[in-house]
Structure formats: structure tokens, C-alpha cells
Write an enzyme that holds these catalytic residues in place. Sequence first.
Site, short mmCIF file in Angstrom:
data_model
loop_
_atom_site.label_atom_id
_atom_site.label_comp_id
_atom_site.label_asym_id
_atom_site.label_seq_id
_atom_site.Cartn_x
_atom_site.Cartn_y
_atom_site.Cartn_z
CB SER A 217 -8.27 3.83 2.73
OG SER A 217 -7.44 3.15 3.65
CB SER B 156 -8.89 1.27 5.66
OG SER B 156 -9.53 2.49 5.55
CE LYS C 239 -3.99 1.98 2.50
NZ LYS C 239 -4.91 1.84 3.65
#
Lengths: 493, 95
Positions: free
Chosen positions: A159, A183, A79
Site C-alpha cells: 500500500s 506494504s 504516508k
Amino acid sequence: MTELTALTIAEARDKLLAKEISSVDMTEAYLSAIDAANAALNTYVEITPDNARKWAQISDEKIAKGEAGALEGIPVGIKDLFGTEGVRTQACSHILDGFKPRYESTVTQNLWDDGAVMLGKLNMDEFAMGSSNETSYDGNVVNPWRADGSDAALVPGGSSGGSASAVAAQLCAAATATDTGGSIRQPAALTGTVGIKPTNGRWSRWGIVAFASSLDHAGPITRDVRDAAIMLKSMASVDPKDTTSVDRPVPNYEAALEGSVKGMKIGIPKEYRIDGMPEEIETLWQQGIDWYRDAGAEIVDISLPHTKYALPAYYIVAPAEASSNLARYDGVRYGLRVQGDDIVDMYEKTRAAGFGDEVKRRIMIGTYVLSAGYYDAYYLRAQKVRTLIKQDFEKAYADGVDAILTPATPSPAFAIGDEEMAADPVKMYLNDVFTVTVNMAGLPGISVPAGLSANGLPMGLQLIGRAFDEETLFKASMVIERAAGRFAPKAWW
Amino acid sequence: MSVDTDTVKRVARLSRIALADGEAEKMTDELNTILGFVEQLNEVDIEGVEPMTSVVATDMRKRVDGVTDGSKAGDIVANAPVTEDNFFMVPKVVE
């Protein structure tokens, strides 16, 4: 998609060690898959093929010499929130334009020390603020899942939307992700993948871009429960560079998978039956309850009375912490700078140009609730409510409950550009209604795919555990996985 | 509680975020939606409840107060938009 990208970490590990496959070939297969898919799915914001090939080569040599680490030769995606040395780290925000850290986050360093191979950086909501991956400066991510008979593009959740989408579409064997209000677990549920948010303090925050420090959690998104156990074992550690990382040994989570849930007490919180929840989510939850009963667990009705206050309290605490954490982006030390008439004008213009709308909203809310005269009414009150939320869980666990079973999300994946959610930020926030309580209390939570909706979209169930009892969560998750099976989207990209 | 446009402009100033024309008005509505949503916390009886200060009960680990890292000026300024001789450069602050 090829056979090599279809392997789980556990399967690939066995074949690599048996020298049936090589990391170089597997890495090449992933790089081709990314090449073919990224224009459609937009999961990767940076691909690092040269590094990946070099690292894979080294892994193959280590395997040949019998020096393989726990993740030797396994290609993973990272990420964009994790600091990676010399490689773009922008939290998918314009304000971190061109930022390449001179350091490596502890979590990613742990993965590299165990032999994992980095394929690149994954898309996400800007600064991890969002539930649909639509706030990313790098554009939205597309869910590899589509409803039956439809080619409408759906969100992957957020997210960690890039992480979830990439794992589901077999563009990496596993991905790192972070979870501040849901998330990891919400995008995992929306893409048919497994996502675990471990206990607060189980891993090091060092080198991860901060959003709301008391709520941020790092964890993996994977194709199955075993892979989540393997990844978490590597990611977790105590770190002298982060005093909030907790000094207790990291268990071998994989060993916990084989245990039985016979006699285990599974709590069902009545407050998670919310108004307007689709019937198929309700049915899925009941199905989960039946699976546990059939497996010999005892089902107990419990009450977590302050559940409904978790989301409003979160939208005070998280923006407050964010407004403080994001004060560092000033156009001076890294990233974007927009020139101004004087230094304050430069700060204001830089931040206006660098932050997206959702990030600005949260900084503004955070600044307001912390400002003179409002601190007690908002922030202090929210932190007291947070204590009550944590006490609800503590009481349930003190009464003998081993884990709590809930739906992971209030609905399956929704359309990109949903007008109602765009018009009303609170509607988007409600996506995290089942997951956010867990961040408020710092407990571990896992989302496991449990079935498909009537129109063929994945839905997940969430298990919430005691602090530092991820082992029970992994063991209990296997009940869902064994009963429901695994889910993979049909490739259309 | 709700905010008016002047308050939004003041908060934007505190946040060091420049607002374009019309942006404060739009943001006033959005912030009021969020503030309206969090209003329900007023229903909760918080009498005698301690605010959470640490999510996991733990003693803070301490270390020896010694230098463990440093001599990295080049690394520290490497990502800065404008630097000179390992200093961050900013617009003139003092006349």
C-alpha cells in the site's frame, strides 16, 4: 531532477554540515521536482511548501549554530496514514474527508525532533489495503519505472505506493511507510528502493491510522541501505502513549553497516519456491545465495512448513482487526457524514459512501469471521495457525540461522488495471505471499533491490531477521547492495 | 463454508454499510472467493496449539492511574461534521 535531489540522506547530511549546500536550496529543488512530476506520477496527495520552506530555514539556522539533529534539513515525504498536526490525514479514504488532526504521530514527531523537513503527504491504498495503490480515493500512483521500450503505466506496488514511487523518482530524500502484510517491502521491491519493516514494538503506533493492530508496522522507504538505517534510528522509540512499544534502547543502526557476514548462517526456506514463480525471480534468488556464499556466509537449507498458510490466515486476522478498528468511522466525530432518516441510516449511508470496495470487502469478511458461530472456525483457528508460523521461524533461529533470504515479491511491477487481479481479489493478495509471513510472526524484514528483470524492471530480495535484530539485517543487506549496486529509473515524466 | 446473499445482507447490516441494489449479489461472489481461499486452513493440525494473543512476548507496561492529558474539548470536536457547544450532534435517538 537536479543534483540536490539525487543525494542520499547520508550524502546530503555531510554536505549540509559542511555548508556546501543549504536545506533551503535542497527543499526548493524537491518542491520543483514534485511540481514537475506530480501530474504524471500522483505520488503526493498534499504538498506543504510553506511549511517546508519555513522548516528548511530553521534547519539551516540550526546547522549554522552547530545544533543540527540527525536528520537536520533533510526533506521527507509522509504516508497519508500518519497523523500530522493541522495537515490532511485521510489514509487516502473518502471517509476521512477533510480530517486534519490536532496531534502529531509519535513517529513523525521523532523525525521533526531530529530536524527533518516535511514536503507533504503521500498517496497510498485506502486504509493501507491493497498491493498496487489502485484502491486510493485519490487515484492510483504510477511507478516511475517502465519496461524497456514500453510506455505502459505500471503500478508501484502498495500500500505504500506513493512512498516508494516518490523515493524512486527523487521527489523526497526518504519517506515514511507502513507494512501490514508487505506494504513497505513489496512497493520497495517494485520501485528499486530499500524498505524495512522493523520488529513489532520497535516504534510507537500512536497517531498512526490503525488497520490491523497486531500486524501493522511503521518503517522507512529509502534509496539505499544506509539511509534506511538512518531513518529507522529516528523513527523508532519507546513511547509512554503506546504500551505496545517495547522498552529497549534503539541501537545506532548505521554503525552495524560495516560488519562482515563471514561465518553468518543464511537460511534458504524451501517453501518459498512456489509454483508459477517466474524464472527470473528464481535466478535472482540464486544470485543472492551466491553473493552470500562469496562473502563468506554459510548457506543452510531450512524448512518453514506452515508458510503456505500464512496468507489465508492473514486474510482472516487482518480483516477481523480491520472491522473492529474501522468501526470508529461513523460520521459523528470526524470526516464524512451522509444524512439519513435516523442514526443507523446515517451510519450506513456514511460508511457506504465513505469506504471503497476493497475496504468494504475486508470489513465484511472481518465482521463475518468474528460473528457468533463462526469465531472458532475462522478467527481462533487462524490465530492458532499464526502460532505455528511463528514457531517455524523460532525453530530456524534456534538452529543457529542468523537471517533468512527469500525473494521479496513473486513478480516485478505489473500493469495498472490488470484485469485478472481486478476480477479476483485473491490474485492481488498473492503479491504478498513472501512478505506476509513476517507480519504474522512480528519479525523484522527488509527488501533490497537486487537486479533488473529481462525487460528492465527492478526486483528485490528479502531478508528476514530475529526479533529486534535489525542490525544483522542492515549488515547483511549491504552484501546485496554492494554486489547489485543501486537502481534509478530514467526520468520520463 | 460459503455465504448466501441473505447472509451478506445480514453481515452488511452488522457492519453498518448500506448496500445498493445488486451489490449484495456481487459481494456474495467476492466474499465466497475469499472464504474459499482461506478454507485451506482446515488442513492444518491445530490440536493443542495455543492461539497467538501477542506477537512479541512482552510484559505489558503499566503506568500510574493518573490524569495525563485533557481539557481539550475544542480539539476533540474540531473535526466533527456537526457540533454544538463542544458536543457531537447526531440525529435524534430517543423519542
